[in-house]
Design a protein around this motif. Sequence first.
Motif, PDB file in Angstrom:
ATOM      1  N   TYR A   1       4.122   5.472  -9.631  1.00 12.01           N
ATOM      2  CA  TYR A   1       3.308   4.578 -10.465  1.00 12.01           C
ATOM      3  C   TYR A   1       4.007   4.329 -11.800  1.00 12.01           C
ATOM      4  O   TYR A   1       4.124   3.179 -12.251  1.00 12.01           O
ATOM      5  CB  TYR A   1       1.924   5.185 -10.705  1.00 12.01           C
ATOM      6  N   ARG A   2       4.492   5.406 -12.426  1.00  9.73           N
ATOM      7  CA  ARG A   2       5.164   5.258 -13.728  1.00  9.73           C
ATOM      8  C   ARG A   2       6.425   4.410 -13.591  1.00  9.73           C
ATOM      9  O   ARG A   2       6.731   3.588 -14.463  1.00  9.73           O
ATOM     10  CB  ARG A   2       5.510   6.636 -14.295  1.00  9.73           C
TER      11      ARG A   2
ATOM     12  N   ARG B   1      -3.717   0.806  -9.345  1.00 11.28           N
ATOM     13  CA  ARG B   1      -3.431  -0.582  -8.963  1.00 11.28           C
ATOM     14  C   ARG B   1      -2.640  -1.298 -10.057  1.00 11.28           C
ATOM     15  O   ARG B   1      -2.989  -1.215 -11.230  1.00 11.28           O
ATOM     16  CB  ARG B   1      -4.720  -1.343  -8.698  1.00 11.28           C
ATOM     17  N   ILE B   2      -1.555  -1.970  -9.654  1.00 10.12           N
ATOM     18  CA  ILE B   2      -0.769  -2.798 -10.564  1.00 10.12           C
ATOM     19  C   ILE B   2      -0.655  -4.181  -9.937  1.00 10.12           C
ATOM     20  O   ILE B   2      -0.302  -4.314  -8.764  1.00 10.12           O
ATOM     21  CB  ILE B   2       0.645  -2.218 -10.794  1.00 10.12           C
ATOM     22  N   GLN B   3      -0.952  -5.226 -10.727  1.00  6.67           N
ATOM     23  CA  GLN B   3      -0.831  -6.598 -10.236  1.00  6.67           C
ATOM     24  C   GLN B   3       0.117  -7.369 -11.141  1.00  6.67           C
ATOM     25  O   GLN B   3       0.069  -7.249 -12.369  1.00  6.67           O
ATOM     26  CB  GLN B   3      -2.186  -7.302 -10.196  1.00  6.67           C
TER      27      GLN B   3
ATOM     28  N   GLY C   1       0.846  -1.185   0.000  1.00 10.73           N
ATOM     29  CA  GLY C   1       0.000   0.000   0.000  1.00 10.73           C
ATOM     30  C   GLY C   1       0.879   1.232   0.000  1.00 10.73           C
ATOM     31  O   GLY C   1       1.700   1.399   0.902  1.00 10.73           O
ATOM     32  N   TYR C   2       0.745   2.059  -1.036  1.00 12.68           N
ATOM     33  CA  TYR C   2       1.621   3.230  -1.193  1.00 12.68           C
ATOM     34  C   TYR C   2       0.776   4.492  -0.999  1.00 12.68           C
ATOM     35  O   TYR C   2      -0.159   4.749  -1.762  1.00 12.68           O
ATOM     36  CB  TYR C   2       2.270   3.233  -2.570  1.00 12.68           C
TER      37      TYR C   2
ATOM     38  N   ILE D   1       0.478  -3.681  -5.953  1.00 11.61           N
ATOM     39  CA  ILE D   1       0.696  -2.384  -5.318  1.00 11.61           C
ATOM     40  C   ILE D   1      -0.533  -1.522  -5.584  1.00 11.61           C
ATOM     41  O   ILE D   1      -1.053  -1.495  -6.706  1.00 11.61           O
ATOM     42  CB  ILE D   1       1.979  -1.685  -5.817  1.00 11.61           C
ATOM     43  N   GLU D   2      -1.018  -0.860  -4.545  1.00  9.35           N
ATOM     44  CA  GLU D   2      -2.158   0.041  -4.655  1.00  9.35           C
ATOM     45  C   GLU D   2      -1.749   1.404  -4.135  1.00  9.35           C
ATOM     46  O   GLU D   2      -1.088   1.513  -3.097  1.00  9.35           O
ATOM     47  CB  GLU D   2      -3.355  -0.506  -3.872  1.00  9.35           C
ATOM     48  N   PHE D   3      -2.147   2.441  -4.877  1.00 14.18           N
ATOM     49  CA  PHE D   3      -1.752   3.809  -4.557  1.00 14.18           C
ATOM     50  C   PHE D   3      -2.936   4.575  -3.968  1.00 14.18           C
ATOM     51  O   PHE D   3      -4.048   4.519  -4.497  1.00 14.18           O
ATOM     52  CB  PHE D   3      -1.245   4.517  -5.815  1.00 14.18           C
TER      53      PHE D   3
END
Length: 318
Positions: free
Chosen positions: A68-69, A97-99, A55-56, A106-108
Amino acid sequence: MATITLKLPSLHADQVKVKNHPARFKVVVCGRRWGKTFLAQDISVHTMLKGQYVGYFAPDYKKLSEVYRYIEKTFKPMINSESSTQLIESSNKTEGRIQLKTGGVIEFWSMVDPDCGRSRSYDVVIIDEAGLELFLAERWREAIRATLMDRQGIAYFLGTPKPPKSIQLKDYAFYQFFMRGLDEANKNWQSFHAPSGANPTLRKEEIEEMRNEPGMTKRIARQEIDAEFLAQNEGALWSFDLIENNRRNIPDNVKIMSRVLFLDPGNITSESTADMTGIVIACKGDDGHYYVEADLTGNYPPNKMATLVVNAADKYGA
C-alpha cells in the motif's frame, strides 16, 4: 503542461517471463528475495495506469501495508512544474483503496476474511504470500475466483513454499495450484519455479553464505532458497529432523569405493506428480561406512525427472 515522472522498478528476466506469459492463472513458487513483491507492484501500477482494477490479497494486513505504501508513494511523483497535479484521485488506508484519475483502482484484502473480495470485479488479482495462506483453496473457490468473471481477469499466486508440518504435501493448497499449472491439460494455468538464484541482483556468494548459516539444514535451504516443496508424511518412520541430525559429511581422507543411484518415482499423472520422487546418490567409503553423497529428492514432472536422473548418474558415476 505538467510532466509527471514515475519511478518504477526494473524487472529482471525471470519476472518479465512471468508477467508476459499469456496464461490467465499464473502460479509462481519463489525462493527468498527472488522479487515476487516487486513483480506484484509492477503489475499493479501498470494495470492501474490503464484505468483497470486490481485486487491485492495477502494472509494478513501487515503483509499488505508495505505494498500500500509503495503504490501510494509511486503515484505521488516528482512534478517538473509549478502545477500541483496528482495522479491519485483518492486514497483511504482504512478501506484499503487507492483510485487514480485514470480510473484505475487497487483494493487490498486480508484473507483472514472468508468473504474477501466478495461483490467486487477485477481485471487482475494478486495473491501475495500464497504459500502461507492455510485457506488458500477455500478463499479462491468461495470468494476470489468470482471477482474475475465479469472482466475475464487474470490471477497471480506468488509465494515461497512452506507447508505446515501437520498436513501431507498433497493436501497443501499452494502445492495443488502449482501442480495444476504443470499439467498441460489445464490450458489457462501455468506454473513457474523461481529460486533465489534466478534474481541476478543477488550475489552468488551471499546465497551460499545463507546456505552455510549455523543451523541452516539442507532441507531448509532447499525450501527457502531453492523454492522446493518439502513435506513430511504423518507418522513417518524417518522424520526430516532425524535424518538431518544424523547426517554426516564424507571425511576428506576417505576414498569412495562405489556409488549407487536410488530412484523412487512419485505417482506420475499427465505432466504432474502427486508424490515426491526420491533420487539419492549413496556411496561406500574405504573406511567401511556408507554415506549419502547427494539427495535430489523433489517434485518433478516426468521429463525433468528423467533428465535429472541421467545427469546425476553421469556426474557421480553411479
